[in-house]
Enzyme design. Structure first.
Site, PDB file in Angstrom:
ATOM      1  N   CYS A  56     -18.151   5.799  -2.094  1.00  4.77           N
ATOM      2  CA  CYS A  56     -19.122   6.703  -1.466  1.00  4.77           C
ATOM      3  C   CYS A  56     -20.494   6.567  -2.129  1.00  4.77           C
ATOM      4  O   CYS A  56     -21.525   6.601  -1.449  1.00  4.77           O
ATOM      5  CB  CYS A  56     -18.640   8.140  -1.543  1.00  4.77           C
ATOM      6  N   ARG A 133     -14.188   8.404   6.199  1.00  6.38           N
ATOM      7  CA  ARG A 133     -15.485   7.782   6.435  1.00  6.38           C
ATOM      8  C   ARG A 133     -15.692   7.662   7.933  1.00  6.38           C
ATOM      9  O   ARG A 133     -14.961   6.946   8.612  1.00  6.38           O
ATOM     10  CB  ARG A 133     -15.523   6.387   5.820  1.00  6.38           C
TER      11      ARG A 133
END
Length: 222
Positions: A56, A133
């Protein structure tokens, strides 16, 4: 935080392409934000699983470094995870201190997972406690134009999101389609004719690069 009543009570059900994106009002690192705040501009809404995680972090670095490119396309960035705004702020400061990159776009603090559920970001097969995601491209009229989900271990390509955004804008402006692997400045696909007569005319049309009556390209000069 407010989520549109049409999607409330439908956890895990993703929105559909070419329909209004689910409305939301949420706390972010830049104060309260709603979908209506982005009316008139493109919005790239993207989720990540958790703050202070390596994949991330790499994505946020890439988004932050590309923000000027999104700005030039009239597009805003808006991140999201189920962490608190305090965790987001600490993570943003860490990214600036450790990597020398400023994250200038807001991040939604979605601890109750209301926005994540409205957009179908919670997948039990991946995690029932964090958002997968996901990337959503919403047009200036608030219509959802694209959505992509990515596996937890693999970061997304920001260059591909930019390419897709440019392709959507090109299609909207000129009424054309874009072929596989299209890049800005390359030929686009002209819509195929719908009658036999038009098909014959297409074959004789010297204004296009025609491979067959249904497959023709042209170059657009912006």
């Amino acid at each position: 935080m407010m989520v549109d009543e049409q999607v409330r009570g439908q956890p895990g059900v993703p929105p559909r392409l070419n329909e209004p994106a689910p409305d939301f009002r949420a706390d972010t690192t830049a104060g309260e934000r709603s979908l209506a705040d982005y009316r008139g501009r493109w919005l790239v809404l993207f989720s990540h699983s958790a703050d202070f995680t390596p994949v991330c972090t790499s994505e946020f670095l890439a988004f932050a470094r590309a923000q000027d490119r999104f700005d030039a396309l009239g597009a805003d960035l808006l991140g999201l995870s189920v962490d608190s705004e305090f965790a987001h702020i600490a993570w943003m400061q860490s990214i600036r201190e450790k990597f020398g990159v400023a994250v200038r776009f807001p991040i939604i603090a979605d601890a109750r997972m209301e926005v994540a559920r409205a957009y179908g970001m919670i997948h039990d097969g991946a995690s029932d406690r964090s958002a997968v995601r996901a990337t959503f491209v919403i047009d200036p009229d608030g219509v959802l134009r694209s959505m992509h989900y990515y596996p937890m271990p693999n970061g997304r390509s920001i260059d591909e999101i930019l390419r897709l955004l440019q392709a959507l804008q090109t299609s909207d402006r000129h009424g054309v389609a874009t072929p596989a692997d299209w890049q800005p400045g390359e030929p686009v696909i002209v819509p195929p004719p719908r009658t036999s007569e038009a098909a014959g005319e297409r074959l004789a049309d010297s204004g296009y690069t025609v491979t067959d009556w249904y497959f023709a390209k042209t170059l657009i000069v912006e």
